[in-house]
Design an enzyme around this catalytic site. Structure first.
Site, PDB file in Angstrom:
ATOM      1  CG  ASP A 119      -2.019   1.083   1.421  1.00  0.00           C
ATOM      2  OD1 ASP A 119      -2.427   1.241   0.243  1.00  0.00           O
ATOM      3  OD2 ASP A 119      -2.514   1.350   2.192  1.00  0.00           O
ATOM      4  CG  HIS A 120      -0.260   4.847   0.349  1.00  0.00           C
ATOM      5  ND1 HIS A 120      -1.021   5.907  -0.533  1.00  0.00           N
ATOM      6  CD2 HIS A 120      -1.700   4.366   1.210  1.00  0.00           C
ATOM      7  CE1 HIS A 120      -2.274   6.047  -0.431  1.00  0.00           C
ATOM      8  NE2 HIS A 120      -2.516   5.171   0.578  1.00  0.00           N
TER       9      HIS A 120
ATOM     10  CG  HIS B 142      -5.457   8.146   3.848  1.00  0.00           C
ATOM     11  ND1 HIS B 142      -4.656   8.774   2.895  1.00  0.00           N
ATOM     12  CD2 HIS B 142      -5.506   6.781   3.294  1.00  0.00           C
ATOM     13  CE1 HIS B 142      -4.277   7.942   1.914  1.00  0.00           C
ATOM     14  NE2 HIS B 142      -4.793   6.908   2.095  1.00  0.00           N
TER      15      HIS B 142
ATOM     16  CG  HIS C 152      -6.648   4.627  -0.787  1.00  0.00           C
ATOM     17  ND1 HIS C 152      -5.398   4.105  -0.330  1.00  0.00           N
ATOM     18  CD2 HIS C 152      -6.682   3.904  -2.067  1.00  0.00           C
ATOM     19  CE1 HIS C 152      -4.462   3.622  -1.268  1.00  0.00           C
ATOM     20  NE2 HIS C 152      -5.444   3.339  -2.285  1.00  0.00           N
TER      21      HIS C 152
ATOM     22  CG  ASN D  73      -7.091   0.189   0.368  1.00  0.00           C
ATOM     23  OD1 ASN D  73      -7.583  -0.413  -0.439  1.00  0.00           O
ATOM     24  ND2 ASN D  73      -6.001   1.355   0.108  1.00  0.00           N
TER      25      ASN D  73
ATOM     26  CB  THR E 102      -8.717   4.218  10.222  1.00  0.00           C
ATOM     27  OG1 THR E 102      -7.908   4.641   9.480  1.00  0.00           O
ATOM     28  CG2 THR E 102      -8.912   5.059  11.431  1.00  0.00           C
TER      29      THR E 102
HETATM   30 ZN   LIG Z   1      -4.548   5.091   1.214  1.00  0.00          ZN
END
Ligand SMILES: [Zn+2]
Length: 278
Positions: free
Chosen positions: A82-83, A175, A203, A225, A228
């Site tokens: 991811d990222h 995010h 995301h 995604n 959190t």
């Molecule tokens: Zn992300």
């Protein structure tokens, strides 16, 4: 079964109108909780490691655990970076056995984002792995950042140039949003999907209203995604347990945390429509 390429998970989801959950994992218990829950619901699943996780735990350790856990799982599992930060990290992930890559060049000049994405795409193509890119800029709740919606014109040009397999977009999603019901611009999503024709990635899935998630899936979102939500739920669970000063059973926490994660993964897999699609 062994890890599968993310390509088949994405293309099946895109073709059949559901989304695959991409759950961020930080340790062996979260890997196992996600995979056991996906197996219970007969759902394909993506486990991913983001940059915050990779700061604390070696990529090679997480990959080894994910590879072994997938082998002992009956549903298809892809391991996603991811990222990703650039070509070097993409190569590192490939060496560790990842089966899906993201490069996030959304903060770069468009021409640089295109150049690096192309380079990673070339390496990934030779191994049959998909590459996810990001356009626009999402930012993170609590951090000062500029929010930039994804431009549909830029998205169309970018996808033609780079031939990426999926695109992460900014539609109002952010995010690390927790306990919020963030509305996303579903018309904007439709336009981007019409112009690019490829699977779209959301995301910041934790913060988005469930009804919007369902509509987004009908408009081309094929990967969502989640990170959190279960991290916060884990913290809250631990806080309530540790509030009891007499509590000192370390090992009691582990299955409880796994169950906390499983509960969230179960709800998301049902919401995303991937249950029974393995
Ligand atoms: Zn992300």
């Amino acid at each position: 079964m062994p890890l599968v390429s993310g390509t088949s998970l994405l293309t099946n989801a895109h073709k059949h109108g559901y989304a695959v959950g991409a759950f961020s994992v930080d340790h062996i218990d979260s890997i196992d909780a996600v995979l056991r829950t996906a197996e219970e619901l007969e759902s394909p699943v993506i486990i991913q490691t983001g940059q915050a996780t990779l700061k604390h735990t070696r990529m090679s350790y997480l990959a080894a655990a994910a590879i072994q856990a997938a082998k002992e799982t009956k549903v298809p599992v892809a391991l996603h970076l991811d990222h990703g930060t650039g070509f070097a990290q993409a190569v590192q992930a490939i060496r560790c056995g990842y089966t899906s890559l993201m490069f996030d060049g959304s903060r770069l000049e468009l021409s640089d984002n295109i150049a690096i994405t192309k380079q990673i795409k070339q390496a990934a193509d030779s191994l049959g792995l998909p590459v996810e890119a990001e356009l626009g800029h999402l930012g993170t709740r609590g951090k000062e950042d500029i929010y930039q919606l994804t431009s549909p014109e830029e998205a169309e040009w970018f996808v033609k140039e780079t031939q990426v397999d999926s695109l992460a977009v900014a539609l109002g999603n952010i995010h690390a949003a927790y306990g919020e019901n963030i509305a996303i611009d579903l018309d904007h999503l439709q336009i981007i999907h019409d112009r690019t024709g490829i699977p779209i990635v959301l995301h910041g899935g934790t913060g988005i209203a469930e009804q919007d998630i369902q509509t987004a899936i009908t408009r081309g979102v094929s990967k969502i995604n989640i990170a959190t939500e279960w991290r916060r739920a884990t913290l809250e669970h631990m806080r309530s347990r540790l509030a009891d000063r007499g509590f000192n059973d370390f090992f009691a926490l582990i299955p409880e945390i796994r169950e906390t994660i499983s509960g969230i993964v179960r709800r998301k897999i049902k919401l995303f429509g991937s249950a029974g699609k393995a």
